[in-house]
Design a protein around this motif. Structure first.
Motif, mmCIF file in Angstrom:
data_model
loop_
_atom_site.group_PDB
_atom_site.id
_atom_site.type_symbol
_atom_site.label_atom_id
_atom_site.label_comp_id
_atom_site.label_asym_id
_atom_site.label_seq_id
_atom_site.Cartn_x
_atom_site.Cartn_y
_atom_site.Cartn_z
ATOM 1 N N ALA A 1 0.947 -1.182 -0.164
ATOM 2 C CA ALA A 1 0.101 0.040 0.221
ATOM 3 C C ALA A 1 0.918 1.048 0.185
ATOM 4 O O ALA A 1 0.339 2.272 -0.432
ATOM 5 C CB ALA A 1 -0.878 0.218 1.085
ATOM 6 N N LEU A 2 2.099 1.078 0.427
ATOM 7 C CA LEU A 2 3.044 2.275 0.362
ATOM 8 C C LEU A 2 3.659 2.491 -0.727
ATOM 9 O O LEU A 2 4.147 3.687 -1.176
ATOM 10 C CB LEU A 2 3.862 2.135 1.497
ATOM 11 C CG LEU A 2 3.705 1.832 3.028
ATOM 12 C CD1 LEU A 2 4.562 1.500 4.022
ATOM 13 C CD2 LEU A 2 2.862 3.117 3.378
ATOM 14 N N ASP A 3 3.719 1.488 -1.684
ATOM 15 C CA ASP A 3 4.254 1.586 -3.166
ATOM 16 C C ASP A 3 3.103 2.381 -3.942
ATOM 17 O O ASP A 3 2.124 2.046 -4.215
ATOM 18 C CB ASP A 3 4.579 0.242 -3.793
ATOM 19 C CG ASP A 3 5.246 0.410 -5.129
ATOM 20 O OD1 ASP A 3 5.579 1.338 -5.427
ATOM 21 O OD2 ASP A 3 5.379 -0.766 -5.748
ATOM 22 N N PRO A 4 3.717 3.665 -4.783
ATOM 23 C CA PRO A 4 2.934 4.337 -5.467
ATOM 24 C C PRO A 4 2.509 3.474 -6.747
ATOM 25 O O PRO A 4 1.458 3.925 -7.221
ATOM 26 C CB PRO A 4 3.591 5.488 -5.963
ATOM 27 C CG PRO A 4 5.024 5.334 -5.493
ATOM 28 C CD PRO A 4 5.040 4.233 -4.602
ATOM 29 N N ASN B 1 -3.180 1.287 -5.114
ATOM 30 C CA ASN B 1 -3.137 2.669 -5.172
ATOM 31 C C ASN B 1 -3.826 3.073 -6.637
ATOM 32 O O ASN B 1 -3.960 3.952 -7.250
ATOM 33 C CB ASN B 1 -1.879 3.401 -5.200
ATOM 34 C CG ASN B 1 -1.344 3.259 -3.787
ATOM 35 O OD1 ASN B 1 -2.082 3.338 -2.734
ATOM 36 N ND2 ASN B 1 -0.239 2.986 -3.588
ATOM 37 N N PHE B 2 -4.399 1.793 -7.303
ATOM 38 C CA PHE B 2 -4.974 2.215 -8.577
ATOM 39 C C PHE B 2 -6.554 2.476 -8.643
ATOM 40 O O PHE B 2 -7.315 1.644 -7.736
ATOM 41 C CB PHE B 2 -4.767 0.768 -9.528
ATOM 42 C CG PHE B 2 -5.507 0.790 -10.969
ATOM 43 C CD1 PHE B 2 -4.654 1.532 -11.886
ATOM 44 C CD2 PHE B 2 -6.787 0.198 -11.212
ATOM 45 C CE1 PHE B 2 -4.818 1.579 -13.130
ATOM 46 C CE2 PHE B 2 -6.794 0.225 -12.547
ATOM 47 C CZ PHE B 2 -6.160 0.915 -13.553
ATOM 48 N N ASP B 3 -7.056 3.308 -9.406
ATOM 49 C CA ASP B 3 -8.608 3.605 -9.374
ATOM 50 C C ASP B 3 -9.373 2.588 -10.142
ATOM 51 O O ASP B 3 -8.971 2.609 -11.414
ATOM 52 C CB ASP B 3 -8.564 5.100 -9.863
ATOM 53 C CG ASP B 3 -10.125 5.461 -9.734
ATOM 54 O OD1 ASP B 3 -10.802 4.862 -8.927
ATOM 55 O OD2 ASP B 3 -10.309 6.399 -10.442
ATOM 56 N N ASN B 4 -9.970 1.717 -9.315
ATOM 57 C CA ASN B 4 -10.666 0.701 -10.012
ATOM 58 C C ASN B 4 -11.963 1.071 -10.845
ATOM 59 O O ASN B 4 -12.521 0.626 -11.685
ATOM 60 C CB ASN B 4 -11.095 -0.353 -9.066
ATOM 61 C CG ASN B 4 -10.250 -1.180 -8.540
ATOM 62 O OD1 ASN B 4 -9.064 -1.493 -9.139
ATOM 63 N ND2 ASN B 4 -10.130 -1.764 -7.472
ATOM 64 N N SER B 5 -12.439 2.416 -10.563
ATOM 65 C CA SER B 5 -13.716 2.816 -11.241
ATOM 66 C C SER B 5 -13.162 3.212 -12.759
ATOM 67 O O SER B 5 -14.060 3.148 -13.533
ATOM 68 C CB SER B 5 -13.976 4.100 -10.634
ATOM 69 O OG SER B 5 -13.139 4.919 -10.505
ATOM 70 N N SER B 6 -11.923 3.080 -13.082
ATOM 71 C CA SER B 6 -11.644 3.400 -14.373
ATOM 72 C C SER B 6 -11.893 2.169 -15.175
ATOM 73 O O SER B 6 -11.648 2.187 -16.404
ATOM 74 C CB SER B 6 -10.184 3.907 -14.629
ATOM 75 O OG SER B 6 -9.088 3.154 -13.896
ATOM 76 N N LEU B 7 -11.907 1.280 -14.632
ATOM 77 C CA LEU B 7 -12.046 -0.222 -15.350
ATOM 78 C C LEU B 7 -13.349 -0.264 -16.126
ATOM 79 O O LEU B 7 -13.604 -1.001 -16.845
ATOM 80 C CB LEU B 7 -11.639 -1.252 -14.521
ATOM 81 C CG LEU B 7 -10.325 -1.220 -14.009
ATOM 82 C CD1 LEU B 7 -9.800 -2.642 -13.028
ATOM 83 C CD2 LEU B 7 -9.254 -1.626 -15.262
#
Length: 181
Positions: free
Chosen positions: A18-21, A26-32
């Motif tokens: 979770a600390l890795d950018p 940290n990926f926005d799943n709504s874009s899928l």
């Protein structure tokens, strides 16, 4: 004070991903998911009335195409079930001999491949319903509004004894098991 707090932290419970950018956390799943307009149950019921009108007029191909082009991708579960019931009603009204020529005409028309792709999605959904919910297709298919007694009478298919065995004995030697002389 800070040193005593550091000794109380269990370092094994920290999620370093979770600390890795660049992590999936940290990926926005709504874009899928594509932005689809929500479809209400009233719209699907209105479409169902139009479909029944086309069926009464003898235009099964137009009813099927209209239903498949207006699939409620943005609808909730109830809306999708209502639409599935309308598609099944259309398919049940088409004679078996008329199905292949109709599907060939749809395939050859503009946008026909996408329409038939949607039809295959409905077929796969019905097959999944049969497997998961054990819907009995021997009786008239009643998906939405099925009574409790009809739902409870669904039976699971089990293998039936036929009297034939698929196990056959084979000879141990070449030539069909005949003894050597």
């Amino acid at each position: 004070m800070a040193a005593s707090q550091a000794t109380n932290i269990n370092w094994r419970t920290i999620n370093v991903d979770a600390l890795d950018p660049e992590s999936a956390y940290n990926f926005d799943n709504s874009s899928l998911t594509p932005g689809l307009a929500p479809v209400s149950a009233a719209e699907v019921q209105n479409l169902g009335q139009q479909i029944r009108q086309l069926l009464r007029g003898g235009d099964a191909e137009g009813a099927l195409r209209g239903a498949l082009e207006a699939a409620p991708y943005g609808g909730d579960g109830e809306t999708k079930e209502l639409h599935l019931a309308a598609v099944v009603e259309i398919l049940q009204s088409i004679k078996q001999a008329d199905m292949s020529p109709m599907l060939n005409r749809i395939y050859g028309s503009p946008g026909g491949i996408e329409v038939l792709d949607t039809l295959m999605k409905y077929f796969n959904h019905v097959v999944a319903l049969v497997r998961i919910k054990h819907v009995d297709l021997a009786s008239p298919f009643r998906y939405k509004g099925m009574s409790q007694s009809a739902a409870g009478s669904s039976r699971m298919l089990s293998p039936q004894a036929t009297g034939f065995s698929q196990i056959q004995s084979r000879g141990t030697a070449e030539g069909g098991g005949q003894a050597m002389s």
